[in-house]
Design an enzyme around this catalytic site. Structure first.
Site, PDB file in Angstrom:
ATOM      1  CB  VAL A  12      -0.956   0.020   1.213  1.00 15.93           C
ATOM      2  CG1 VAL A  12      -1.912   1.197   1.103  1.00 15.93           C
ATOM      3  CG2 VAL A  12      -1.743  -1.266   1.281  1.00 15.93           C
ATOM      4  CG  MET A  13       3.199   2.650   3.448  1.00 17.89           C
ATOM      5  SD  MET A  13       2.441   4.252   3.775  1.00 17.89           S
ATOM      6  CE  MET A  13       3.886   5.310   3.926  1.00 17.89           C
ATOM      7  CB  SER A  34       4.919 -11.375  -6.479  1.00 18.53           C
ATOM      8  OG  SER A  34       4.339 -10.452  -5.602  1.00 18.53           O
ATOM      9  CB  VAL A  74      10.704  -3.712   0.338  1.00 16.69           C
ATOM     10  CG1 VAL A  74      10.417  -3.636  -1.149  1.00 16.69           C
ATOM     11  CG2 VAL A  74      12.191  -3.496   0.607  1.00 16.69           C
ATOM     12  CB  SER A 128       5.620  10.934   8.585  1.00 12.03           C
ATOM     13  OG  SER A 128       4.563  10.821   9.520  1.00 12.03           O
ATOM     14  N   GLY A 129       2.935   9.886   7.403  1.00  9.27           N
ATOM     15  CA  GLY A 129       1.567  10.257   7.058  1.00  9.27           C
ATOM     16  C   GLY A 129       0.720   9.034   6.773  1.00  9.27           C
ATOM     17  CE  LYS A 182       8.053   8.628   9.527  1.00  5.58           C
ATOM     18  NZ  LYS A 182       7.780   7.348  10.076  1.00  5.58           N
ATOM     19  CG  HIS A 185       7.634  12.052  12.869  1.00  2.00           C
ATOM     20  ND1 HIS A 185       6.919  10.869  12.816  1.00  2.00           N
ATOM     21  CD2 HIS A 185       6.775  13.018  12.485  1.00  2.00           C
ATOM     22  CE1 HIS A 185       5.681  11.112  12.415  1.00  2.00           C
ATOM     23  NE2 HIS A 185       5.573  12.408  12.209  1.00  2.00           N
ATOM     24  CG  ASN A 186       7.823   7.020  13.579  1.00  2.00           C
ATOM     25  OD1 ASN A 186       7.620   7.999  12.865  1.00  2.00           O
ATOM     26  ND2 ASN A 186       7.605   5.791  13.165  1.00  2.00           N
ATOM     27  CD  GLU A 189       3.524   7.992  14.929  1.00  2.00           C
ATOM     28  OE1 GLU A 189       3.930   8.628  13.935  1.00  2.00           O
ATOM     29  OE2 GLU A 189       3.365   6.754  14.909  1.00  2.00           O
ATOM     30  NE  ARG A 287       2.785   2.767  21.220  1.00  2.00           N
ATOM     31  CZ  ARG A 287       2.800   3.026  19.921  1.00  2.00           C
ATOM     32  NH1 ARG A 287       3.129   2.079  19.048  1.00  2.00           N
ATOM     33  NH2 ARG A 287       2.497   4.226  19.469  1.00  2.00           N
ATOM     34  CG  HIS A 452      33.351   5.700  39.837  1.00  2.00           C
ATOM     35  ND1 HIS A 452      34.031   5.028  38.850  1.00  2.00           N
ATOM     36  CD2 HIS A 452      32.587   4.766  40.459  1.00  2.00           C
ATOM     37  CE1 HIS A 452      33.681   3.748  38.857  1.00  2.00           C
ATOM     38  NE2 HIS A 452      32.808   3.564  39.835  1.00  2.00           N
TER      39      HIS A 452
HETATM   40  C1  6PG Z   1       4.127   7.695  10.142  1.00  2.00           C
HETATM   41  C2  6PG Z   1       3.990   6.553  11.125  1.00  2.00           C
HETATM   42  C3  6PG Z   1       4.390   5.275  10.452  1.00  2.00           C
HETATM   43  C4  6PG Z   1       3.888   4.022  11.141  1.00  2.00           C
HETATM   44  C5  6PG Z   1       4.656   3.708  12.384  1.00  2.00           C
HETATM   45  C6  6PG Z   1       3.804   3.260  13.512  1.00  2.00           C
HETATM   46  O1  6PG Z   1       4.884   8.598  10.467  1.00  2.00           O
HETATM   47  O2  6PG Z   1       3.470   7.651   9.116  1.00  2.00           O
HETATM   48  O3  6PG Z   1       4.807   6.768  12.223  1.00  2.00           O
HETATM   49  O4  6PG Z   1       5.756   5.304  10.240  1.00  2.00           O
HETATM   50  O5  6PG Z   1       2.536   4.066  11.343  1.00  2.00           O
HETATM   51  O6  6PG Z   1       5.518   2.665  12.018  1.00  2.00           O
HETATM   52  O7  6PG Z   1       4.629   2.726  14.459  1.00  2.00           O
HETATM   53  P1  6PG Z   1       4.217   1.570  15.404  1.00  2.00           P
HETATM   54  O8  6PG Z   1       3.713   0.439  14.561  1.00  2.00           O
HETATM   55  O9  6PG Z   1       5.483   1.223  16.099  1.00  2.00           O
HETATM   56  O10 6PG Z   1       3.157   2.126  16.295  1.00  2.00           O
END
Ligand code: 6PG
Length: 477
Positions: A12-13, A34, A74, A128-129, A182, A185-186, A189, A287, A452
């Protein structure tokens, strides 16, 4: 050799990214290991633009204009290495290979160095997105050489999201810089998602509000300082009713959050760099806690709570407190994330414009938010800002939130509600602003058992006490 750009990996991406290029008028070569997936893209989307499908990697490479630009979309790790090797064997000096997946920046540095030896450019690029962003305009964070950016930058900028006419894409820095940014960023997130969930949890448990009513609160918050994609989708999720049970959707979801690894990378890297990203770390561990099924089963109903039942006299005030606590905790986790980027840039020699990172996150990406403009402005005032929170604007903003933030953390602690991000960010805030930290005692303990050494507040030099002898202080050279 007609295509402007190529994408290999038609999940998809990858297919959405290819369609985005095509919709923007670029001639796009597409390929998948494939053939079926490539055919599906052609069957469904051929009319969207000019696609050049290839069955073999050799034909795919041959269909690209020189210097060639091939994007790999990939799975991270071995599959990426395999595709890079195959592409590299078919490409020529000056060609560019882009890895647009979530790769660990160390792998990107290694791959970049190896391909540079062969005269090829390797660009590790954050994208991202999610699926929607890839199709309609993601935030793009490309690393690699300046030369490679000159070739691909205009195309990436065109297909990226735009805010106020400005593209959400810029050259981040050399080799692994794009993937590093990135990654952070995550991490941010993760912190955002967790702290939002903590606010939800408090409204649910302390105020007994139902999902939909909480959704209304988030929808309201989305009109103010907290306006962001994640707050917006939170409201939507909370308003959603499960079609099978007729119950609020969130109530039928198993309370176990998974992770693919980018949050953990952010924390591991921060540990290596010695940067405290406590909000991100607690969000990542939250998590893990949620997924610690045997431990949770062993603890549930066994570990005592001894919580106090506190009266909430004013519900509206409590919700207002939560909003302020959320904003403050968010500011801390962003500040910590930017610290990590600055530390990474220093360690790896990247020239990263921190203000520009906030700018390209304003649209397209998962953490897109109105307040990112304020971060850009802070770095415009001082590009070498040592701490984002110390910028005059943020200092004032957070000051307005402090009493509320303390009330929420104290309430949660007394009531027995877990709020790892609300509380760890507050602790960090109080630590980083402290006149004096108990680290003095830790350092003294280190000197006691491990010689130390320590430094003194009143004079220069390094010292040690002969703890087991006469406790004389000696100056070290
Ligand atoms: C983004 C998301 C993307 C993905 C992450 C989610 O910026 O579009 O961060 O990279 O959804 O991999 O991370 P987790 O599966 O670890 O929650």
């Amino acid at each position: 050799d007609v295509a402007d750009i190529g994408v290999t990996g038609m999940a998809v991406m990858g297919s959405n990214l290819a369609r985005n290029f095509a919709r923007n008028g670029f001639k796009v070569a597409i390929h998948n290991r494939s053939v079926g997936k490539t055919e599906t893209v052609m069957d469904n989307y051929a009319s969207e633009g000019e696609f050049y499908p290839s069955e073999s990697m050799a034909d795919f490479v041959a269909s690209l204009q020189k210097p060639r630009v091939a994007i790999i979309m990939v799975k991270a790790g071995k599959p990426t290495d395999a595709v890079i090797d195959e592409l590299a064997s078919l490409m020529e000096e000056g060609d560019i290979i882009v890895d647009a997946g979530n790769a660990l920046f160390g792998d990107t540095r290694r791959r970049e160095a190896a391909l540079r030896e062969k005269g090829l450019h390797f660009v590790g690029s954050g994208v991202s997105g999610g699926e929607e962003g890839a199709l309609n305009g993601p935030s793009i964070m490309p690393g690699g050489t300046k030369e490679s950016y000159d070739r691909l930058g205009p195309m990436f900028e065109k297909i990226s999201a735009h805010v106020d006419g400005v593209p959400c894409c810029t050259h981040v820095g050399a080799d692994g810089a794009g993937h590093f940014v990135k990654m952070v960023h995550n991490g941010i997130e993760y912190a955002d998602m967790q702290v939002i969930s903590e606010a939800y949890d408090m409204m649910s448990k302390a105020l007994g509000m139902g999902a939909s009513e909480i959704g209304d609160v988030f929808a309201e918050w989305n009109k103010g300082d907290l306006e962001s994609f994640l707050i917006e989708i939170t409201a939507e999720v909370l308003h959603h009713t499960d079609q099978t049970s007729g119950k609020p959707f969130v109530d039928v979801i198993l309370d176990r959050a998974a992770q693919k690894g980018t949050g953990a990378w952010t924390v591991q890297t921060a540990l290596d760099l010695g940067v405290p990203v406590t909000g991100i770390a607690e969000a990542t561990f939250a998590r893990s806690t949620s997924g610690s099924t045997p431990q949770r089963e062993a603890a549930r109903g066994v570990l005592k709570g001894e919580a106090q039942t506190l009266e909430i006299a004013d519900k509206a005030q409590f919700i207002d407190d939560l909003q302020k606590a959320l904003y403050a905790a968010k500011l801390v986790s962003y500040s910590q994330g930017f610290d990590e980027i600055a530390a990474g840039a220093k360690e790896y020699g990247w020239d990263i414009d921190l203000g520009a990172m906030a700018r390209i996150w304003r649209g397209g990406c998962i953490i897109r938010a109105r307040f990112l403009n304020r971060i850009t402005e802070a770095y415009e005032r001082d590009a070498n800002l040592p701490l984002l929170l110390a910028d005059a604007y943020f200092t004032e903003e957070i000051a307005k939130c402090i009493p509320a933030w303390r009330r929420i953390v104290a309430f949660a602690a007394a009531s027995g509600y877990p709020v790892p991000v609300f509380s760890s960010t507050l602790s960090y805030y109080d630590a980083v602003r402290a006149e004096r930290l108990p680290a003095a005692l830790v350092q003294a303990q280190r000197d006691y058992f491990g010689a130390h050494t320590y430094q003194r507040v009143d004079t220069e030099g390094t010292f040690h006490v002969e703890w087991t002898q006469d406790r004389r202080e000696t100056k070290q050279d």
